[in-house]
Design an enzyme around this catalytic site. Structure first.
Site, PDB file in Angstrom:
ATOM      1  N   GLY A 155      11.590  66.412 -10.948  1.00  0.00           N
ATOM      2  CA  GLY A 155      10.847  66.497  -9.683  1.00  0.00           C
ATOM      3  C   GLY A 155      11.005  65.347  -8.728  1.00  0.00           C
ATOM      4  O   GLY A 155      10.850  65.518  -7.523  1.00  0.00           O
ATOM      5  N   ASP A 197       7.175  62.315  -9.043  1.00  0.00           N
ATOM      6  CA  ASP A 197       6.979  63.267  -7.948  1.00  0.00           C
ATOM      7  C   ASP A 197       5.499  63.447  -7.669  1.00  0.00           C
ATOM      8  O   ASP A 197       5.060  63.419  -6.520  1.00  0.00           O
ATOM      9  CB  ASP A 197       7.646  64.620  -8.254  1.00  0.00           C
ATOM     10  CG  ASP A 197       7.238  65.208  -9.613  1.00  0.00           C
ATOM     11  OD1 ASP A 197       6.507  64.542 -10.378  1.00  0.00           O
ATOM     12  OD2 ASP A 197       7.663  66.343  -9.905  1.00  0.00           O
ATOM     13  N   ASP A 222      -0.746  64.353 -11.659  1.00  0.00           N
ATOM     14  CA  ASP A 222      -1.703  65.463 -11.694  1.00  0.00           C
ATOM     15  C   ASP A 222      -2.823  65.075 -12.677  1.00  0.00           C
ATOM     16  O   ASP A 222      -3.734  64.355 -12.308  1.00  0.00           O
ATOM     17  CB  ASP A 222      -0.903  66.702 -12.129  1.00  0.00           C
ATOM     18  CG  ASP A 222      -1.699  67.973 -12.215  1.00  0.00           C
ATOM     19  OD1 ASP A 222      -2.559  68.202 -11.373  1.00  0.00           O
ATOM     20  OD2 ASP A 222      -1.442  68.786 -13.127  1.00  0.00           O
ATOM     21  N   PHE A 280      -1.625  73.568  -6.216  1.00  0.00           N
ATOM     22  CA  PHE A 280      -0.280  73.613  -6.798  1.00  0.00           C
ATOM     23  C   PHE A 280       0.708  73.577  -5.642  1.00  0.00           C
ATOM     24  O   PHE A 280       0.634  74.391  -4.719  1.00  0.00           O
ATOM     25  CB  PHE A 280      -0.064  74.871  -7.649  1.00  0.00           C
ATOM     26  CG  PHE A 280       1.299  74.870  -8.273  1.00  0.00           C
ATOM     27  CD1 PHE A 280       1.579  74.052  -9.356  1.00  0.00           C
ATOM     28  CD2 PHE A 280       2.323  75.642  -7.733  1.00  0.00           C
ATOM     29  CE1 PHE A 280       2.858  74.008  -9.901  1.00  0.00           C
ATOM     30  CE2 PHE A 280       3.605  75.600  -8.280  1.00  0.00           C
ATOM     31  CZ  PHE A 280       3.865  74.784  -9.365  1.00  0.00           C
ATOM     32  N   ASP A 319       8.988  72.006  -7.982  1.00  0.00           N
ATOM     33  CA  ASP A 319       9.402  73.398  -8.179  1.00  0.00           C
ATOM     34  C   ASP A 319       8.269  74.329  -8.587  1.00  0.00           C
ATOM     35  O   ASP A 319       7.218  73.899  -9.066  1.00  0.00           O
ATOM     36  CB  ASP A 319      10.445  73.467  -9.291  1.00  0.00           C
ATOM     37  CG  ASP A 319       9.804  73.236 -10.666  1.00  0.00           C
ATOM     38  OD1 ASP A 319       9.149  72.197 -10.852  1.00  0.00           O
ATOM     39  OD2 ASP A 319       9.926  74.126 -11.541  1.00  0.00           O
ATOM     40  N   ARG A 368      12.700  73.549  -4.954  1.00  0.00           N
ATOM     41  CA  ARG A 368      12.936  72.094  -4.899  1.00  0.00           C
ATOM     42  C   ARG A 368      13.643  71.685  -3.602  1.00  0.00           C
ATOM     43  O   ARG A 368      13.536  70.557  -3.159  1.00  0.00           O
ATOM     44  CB  ARG A 368      13.801  71.640  -6.083  1.00  0.00           C
ATOM     45  CG  ARG A 368      13.174  71.847  -7.447  1.00  0.00           C
ATOM     46  CD  ARG A 368      14.002  71.133  -8.509  1.00  0.00           C
ATOM     47  NE  ARG A 368      13.652  71.527  -9.872  1.00  0.00           N
ATOM     48  CZ  ARG A 368      12.643  71.030 -10.560  1.00  0.00           C
ATOM     49  NH1 ARG A 368      11.876  70.120 -10.039  1.00  0.00           N
ATOM     50  NH2 ARG A 368      12.401  71.448 -11.794  1.00  0.00           N
TER      51      ARG A 368
END
Ligand code: 5GP
Length: 190
Positions: A51, A109, A112, A161, A168, A174
């Site tokens: 990512g 990236d 979370d 999300f 992705d 991406r």
């Protein structure tokens, strides 16, 4: 939101959230900040695949300072749900660089739950680096489940999300130059 702004990726619709221009401007700023903070420290950037490849490429080109770049690969997302377990696919053992006494910058990236970074920071600490910081393109503070706080964050976002700019959905999306959010998340207050 006009229907034409919606993108269908596999079975989900996504809508624009952060533009290409916003990404460019903010990542450039972050790169300049890193260059100032790491002047004469010759940092080693450890970029987490897959990512972070777009973010890492833009970030490193905005950093006007001597640095090295290497890559690590873990996997914890299955489609759009974090599995909670990280799988070491291309780990620290595979690095050519000795981490001892190095200034490390982990390039992610998105943070979370923080599980991936938490595990990685523990593993990296055992190699006795001079310092470790995290530079992440996106950060979801409300999803965080671990006691970590990334020092360098391009954008903090709600618990959506997202895809694009290297991120992705089912390995698609991406290539998108900006960040898109799942249209269903967009309708829920997160
Ligand atoms: P964490 O371990 O912090 O829960 O998740 C880290 C990894 O999960 C990220 O590096 C990224 O690959 C994936 N991930 C987390 N949130 C998202 C998201 O909103 N979109 C996408 N595409 N991947 C995500």
């Amino acid at each position: 939101m006009k229907p034409s702004n919606r993108l269908l990726i596999q079975d989900k619709y996504f809508v624009p959230y952060l533009s290409e221009h916003q990404m460019y401007q903010r990542v450039k700023e972050l790169g300049k900040q890193l260059a100032t903070d790491y002047k004469d420290k010759k940092p080693l950037l450890l970029c987490i695949l897959n990512g972070s490849f777009v973010f890492a490429a833009d970030l490193v080109r905005s950093m006007d300072t001597v640095c090295q770049v290497s890559f690590l690969k873990y996997s914890s997302y299955v489609k759009d749900q974090s599995s909670g377990k990280t799988k070491d696919l291309l780990g620290i053992q595979g690095l050519n660089e000795d981490l001892k006494d190095r200034h490390l910058i982990v390039v992610e990236d998105i943070v979370d739950t923080g599980n991936t970074i938490n595990q990685l920071l523990k593993e990296l600490s055992s190699h006795q680096p001079a310092s470790i910081e995290v530079a992440t393109c996106l950060f979801k503070p409300s999803a965080l489940k671990f006691d970590i706080s990334p020092k360098y964050v391009a954008f903090s976002i709600p618990n959506y999300f997202v895809i694009g700019y290297g991120l992705d959905y089912d390995n698609y999306g991406r290539h998108l130059a900006g960040i898109y959010i799942c249209d269903e998340d967009n309708k829920n207050d997160k």
